[in-house]
Design an enzyme around this catalytic site. Structure first.
Site, mmCIF file in Angstrom:
data_model
loop_
_atom_site.group_PDB
_atom_site.id
_atom_site.type_symbol
_atom_site.label_atom_id
_atom_site.label_comp_id
_atom_site.label_asym_id
_atom_site.label_seq_id
_atom_site.Cartn_x
_atom_site.Cartn_y
_atom_site.Cartn_z
ATOM 1 N N GLY A 1 -41.144 -18.217 33.137
ATOM 2 C CA GLY A 1 -41.523 -19.482 33.753
ATOM 3 C C GLY A 1 -42.056 -20.509 32.772
ATOM 4 O O GLY A 1 -42.635 -21.513 33.174
ATOM 5 N N THR B 1 -40.439 -22.642 30.803
ATOM 6 C CA THR B 1 -39.784 -23.937 30.915
ATOM 7 C C THR B 1 -40.257 -24.689 32.150
ATOM 8 O O THR B 1 -40.455 -25.915 32.107
ATOM 9 C CB THR B 1 -38.254 -23.769 30.950
ATOM 10 O OG1 THR B 1 -37.821 -23.187 29.709
ATOM 11 C CG2 THR B 1 -37.549 -25.105 31.145
ATOM 12 N N LYS C 1 -37.291 -29.569 22.846
ATOM 13 C CA LYS C 1 -36.982 -28.155 22.621
ATOM 14 C C LYS C 1 -36.268 -28.105 21.271
ATOM 15 O O LYS C 1 -35.100 -28.494 21.168
ATOM 16 C CB LYS C 1 -36.062 -27.639 23.735
ATOM 17 C CG LYS C 1 -35.565 -26.221 23.531
ATOM 18 C CD LYS C 1 -36.434 -25.228 24.231
ATOM 19 C CE LYS C 1 -35.808 -23.828 24.174
ATOM 20 N NZ LYS C 1 -36.573 -22.858 24.949
ATOM 21 N N GLY D 1 -41.265 -23.789 22.752
ATOM 22 C CA GLY D 1 -40.671 -22.788 21.881
ATOM 23 C C GLY D 1 -39.605 -21.988 22.615
ATOM 24 O O GLY D 1 -39.135 -22.380 23.689
#
Length: 208
Positions: free
Chosen positions: A15, A17, A33, A101
């Protein structure tokens, strides 16, 4: 840059993102990103653009877009790409920036550099996203230790999932980190539902 945060996780598929999108939307921040590995199901940038409800120019282009869905170092090798860490310098933007990341803190970017090493170079506060499921204490404390070993500033831990009070409190206490809040699993993941859940679960003063 003000209010810049690095969002990382204790694992993949937890979760991270979704949280990054919620944070970017709440801050009206640019989102970046650096390396996207795996494009068949769309990119994290595309998902964030939808969930955060941000203007298109707030979603910064990735430095590398790799087709193979695996660790960036291996995806680059398979795709025949050489990742140059110099291309991963933080973008200079006006206003807040949220950087996401890939997977966990020790995921390799190249054969020589881990994401935690990049976080140390960037020097921005890290939000560690941790699931609340079984195993999270170990994964979270290992991640915290890896970040601290490199001198990475830890802003706090954001949990995702059903409430597990003892695990959340234990991680915060033993890890000596701020417990920022917990994003619940949403029956319907829409921009409005995510924004509402974030506003109810987190204090924006913690990100000011």
């Amino acid at each position: 840059m003000t209010h810049s945060f690095i969002v990382t996780g204790t694992d993949t598929g937890i979760g991270k993102t979704v949280f990054a999108a919620a944070l970017a939307g709440a801050l009206r921040a640019r989102y970046w990103k650096p390396v996207q590995a795996g494009l068949d199901d769309g990119s994290d940038s595309e998902r964030t653009a939808v969930l955060a409800g941000l203007p298109a120019d707030y979603i910064l282009p990735e430095a590398y877009r790799l087709h193979t869905p695996c660790s960036p170092h291996r995806a680059a090798e398979i795709d025949g790409v050489t990742i140059d860490p110099e291309r991963l310098a933080l973008p200079q933007v006006d206003g807040p920036l949220v950087v996401e990341g890939a997977g966990g803190v020790l995921v390799p970017v190249t054969r020589d550099i881990l994401y935690a090493d990049m976080f140390a170079r960037w020097g921005k506060p890290v939000v560690l996203v941790a699931r609340t499921a079984l195993g999270t204490i170990n994964h979270s404390l290992l991640s915290i230790e890896a970040l601290r070993t490199r001198g990475v500033p830890i802003h706090g831990v954001a949990f995702v999932g059903d409430a597990v009070e003892d695990s959340e409190a234990t991680i915060a206490a033993i890890g000596r980190v701020k417990r920022l809040g917990r994003l619940p699993m949403l029956a319907e993941l829409t921009p409005a539902a995510l924004a509402r859940a974030f506003a109810e679960s987190f204090d924006m003063a913690d990100f000011a």
